[in-house]
Design an enzyme around this catalytic site. Structure first.
Site, PDB file in Angstrom:
ATOM      1  CB  CYS A   1      -0.837   0.043   1.233  1.00  9.40           C
ATOM      2  SG  CYS A   1      -2.130   1.508   1.318  1.00  9.40           S
TER       3      CYS A   1
ATOM      4  CB  CYS B   1      -0.502   2.497   4.026  1.00  3.97           C
ATOM      5  SG  CYS B   1      -1.824   1.769   3.513  1.00  3.97           S
ATOM      6  CG  ASP B   2       3.296   1.238   4.545  1.00  2.00           C
ATOM      7  OD1 ASP B   2       2.803   1.779   5.731  1.00  2.00           O
ATOM      8  OD2 ASP B   2       3.109   0.126   4.144  1.00  2.00           O
TER       9      ASP B   2
END
Ligand code: NDP
Length: 315
Positions: free
Chosen positions: A136, A139-140
């Site tokens: 992701c 997300c990261d």
């Protein structure tokens, strides 16, 4: 083996399931939530979450899911460490059987079983999970500012992830197994005209290496041909973007799915083709797949279930 009656059965424990549980329990529906085989869902696999509103300093995925669980339990949700293995939605009340053989007789069901990112299946993906391997970018990606990353895949998701990462990282490799991108033309053009993105066509990943975390990937070009060539690239992050599997297989005999297996809902509601069965979160969302959007649909599912129960004189 027990038989348990409930007004609302929530299957799955990601942000959608827990948000549905918070709303349903505050509406005094005494929901039962079954955690499934990954309690807390995909977010427990990530490190820090910085894009969920309300956490200005960020929060660890595990901790956020625990807080959502505490909030649901505070209002009376019964959370069980069980996985549903069989359902019968042919008549109401619905019947669901868990992995220990207990049967739930439910007036309404909220499916929030999520989706699982596909991985290549390399042992190194497990070894470096949370240490440079991610599925992701949203997300990261932030952790890779000014670093070098690789994205595996040649579809629209891979292009989107590569473009997103290019706004943060200093260089982005795309590792594409064919000699073309499967993505839509507009996405193809965007990645190909981006100076920070280098596309490695005809390449497969065979391993990762690094001391404390990912420091590089081992690739093979033109695998199993005369031109076969092994080489390494130096990277700090390795992002998988080769698709997701919605976790919907057991519902297939009853619930209408799209061609990728995502549950079809009667948007903007969370109603499925079976009256009284609702779907929330990634299992019904091929597009956004964010914690906050999942939580939003969980809220909608609980409200839909409550209204359904009122309309059907169960309350
Ligand atoms: P896709 O199935 O479209 O693409 C998956 C990509 O991963 C392909 O390039 C595929 O290669 C590659 N791949 C699959 N398995 C492996 C493997 N084992 N090793 C190496 N590479 C692999 O998935 P997406 O998630 O990209 O997209 C899913 C759907 O969602 C599509 O319909 C897409 O158009 C849509 N979408 C739309 C967006 C938008 O419109 N903005 C954004 C994101 C997704 P190969 O081509 O060789 O099979």
């Amino acid at each position: 083996m027990e038989t348990i009656n409930t007004k609302v059965l929530i299957i799955g424990s990601g942000p959608a399931g827990y948000t549905a549980a918070i709303y349903a329990s505050r509406a005094l529906l005494n929901p039962i939530l079954l955690e499934g085989n990954q309690p807390g869902g995909q977010l427990t696999q990530t490190t820090e979450i910085e894009n969920f509103p309300g956490y200005p300093k960020g929060i660890q995925g595990m901790e956020m899911m625990q807080e959502l669980r505490d909030q649901a339990e505070r209002f009376g949700t019964v959370v069980k460490p069980r996985t549903i293995t069989k359902v019968d939605f042919s008549k109401r009340p619905f019947t669901c059987v868990d992995d220990r053989g207990d049967t739930y007789i439910a007036e309404t069901v909220i499916i929030s079983t999520g989706a699982s990112a596909k991985y290549l299946g390399l042992p190194d993906e497990d070894k470096y999970n949370g240490l440079g391997v991610s599925a992701c970018a949203t997300c990261d990606g932030f952790f890779y500012r000014n670093k070098t990353v690789a994205v595996v895949g040649g579809g629209d998701t891979a292009c989107e992830e590569a473009l997103y990462l290019s706004s943060l990282a200093q260089k982005v490799y795309m590792i594409v197994r064919k000699d073309y991108l499967r993505a839509s033309n507009v996405m193809k053009q965007r990645v190909m005209s981006n100076d920070k993105i280098e596309i490695l066509f005809n390449c497969n990943t065979v391993g990762l290496f690094g001391e404390q975390g990912v420091e590089g990937a081992k690739l093979v070009r033109h695998k199993d041909t005369e031109k076969e060539e092994y080489f390494d690239i130096s990277i700090d992050g390795f992002f998988l973007a080769i698709g997701h599997h919605p976790n919907t297989d057991i519902f297939k005999p009853f619930i209408e799915l799209d061609e990728q297996g995502y549950i079809k809902t009667d948007a903007p509601t969370t109603r499925t083709n079976i009256e009284g069965v609702f779907a929330a979160g990634d299992c019904a969302d091929p597009i956004y797949r964010q914690a906050v959007t999942s939580a939003g649909t969980g809220c909608r599912a609980a409200i839909d279930a409550e209204r359904f129960l009122i309309d059907n004189s169960e309350l």
